[in-house]
Design an enzyme around this catalytic site. Structure first.
Site, PDB file in Angstrom:
ATOM      1  CG  ASP A  21      30.066  38.887  40.538  1.00  0.00           C
ATOM      2  OD1 ASP A  21      31.475  37.809  40.154  1.00  0.00           O
ATOM      3  OD2 ASP A  21      30.212  39.276  41.765  1.00  0.00           O
ATOM      4  CE  LYS A 133      32.441  37.842  42.928  1.00  0.00           C
ATOM      5  NZ  LYS A 133      31.316  38.113  43.647  1.00  0.00           N
ATOM      6  CB  CYS A 166      29.941  41.671  44.244  1.00  0.00           C
ATOM      7  SG  CYS A 166      28.940  40.605  43.840  1.00  0.00           S
TER       8      CYS A 166
END
Length: 228
Positions: A21, A133, A166
């Site tokens: 991310d 995702k 995450c």
């Protein structure tokens, strides 16, 4: 490779680097975190050491796998208005129409927009893998496990943000699938903190090194690659 709580031997033929991310919504001025008043300085600080890791890993032939947090334009994959995921992200404006810093139309955490692009300094190169995702873990309803299994990967060098959400969610799911994860402390970042001494970043790293994997840093990884 030197790490905590002990050194770990890694088969370089079965090793990949996972970038979690590192995208504009989390690490760029004008992205979701920045718009929400969240201090993104910790994420900005890890960009350069992460770039150095990617350069060393590419020179060694390691596969690079990027995870991108994003949702469909209709937000159908958020779970719906009453889902915990939607409730927690509503305050951050998921799906909101915004203008990117260059003036382009964009939307917060929506695929195909500036907001979900990887930070330019860490941009994927030819041959890298990008896996979208829609939840914190990179393994939830994605092809990540298949991508790794098809490449006979067993060891993951993990970087990205945020450490306690995450990154940790992905590392936990990786450990449950018997992957060996080495999280790079100086290539992961966390904006959640009660004060300068107590941070979710440090708490997650402690949990990971005790129960879910190993913790090291960019310098020790680069040294290990150069010496192998």
């Amino acid at each position: 490779m030197d790490a905590e709580p002990e050194p770990i031997e890694i088969d370089r033929r079965r090793c990949a680097v996972l970038v979690v991310d590192m995208q504009n919504d989390f690490g760029a001025r004008g992205g979701m975190f920045d718009r929400a008043g969240i201090d993104i300085t910790p994420i900005e600080r890890v960009v350069e050491p992460t770039a150095q890791v990617l350069a060393a890993a590419r020179s060694a032939g390691f596969p690079i796998v990027y995870l991108k947090m994003q949702h469909s334009p209709d937000l159908a994959d958020t779970g719906g208005p009453g889902s915990p995921h939607s409730i927690k992200h509503a305050r951050l404006g998921v799906g909101k129409e915004v203008s990117a810093p260059d003036g382009r139309a964009s939307r917060i955490l929506v695929r195909g927009t500036w907001d979900t692009d990887i930070l330019p300094r860490l941009a994927p190169q030819a041959g890298d893998v990008i896996i979208p995702k829609h939840r914190y873990s990179g393994f939830f309803q994605t092809d990540l496990d298949k991508v790794l299994t098809d490449r006979n990967i067993k060891y993951l060098i993990v970087s990205g943000c945020t450490t306690s959400v995450c990154v940790e969610s992905t590392v936990r799911d990786a450990m449950f699938r018997d992957y060996h994860c080495v999280v790079l402390a100086d290539c992961t970042a966390e904006p959640i903190a009660s004060d300068q001494q107590r941070t979710n970043h440090e708490a997650s790293l402690l949990t990971i090194q005790l129960l879910f994997g190993w913790v090291s840093d960019s310098g020790r990884l680069v040294e290990a690659i150069a010496g192998s």
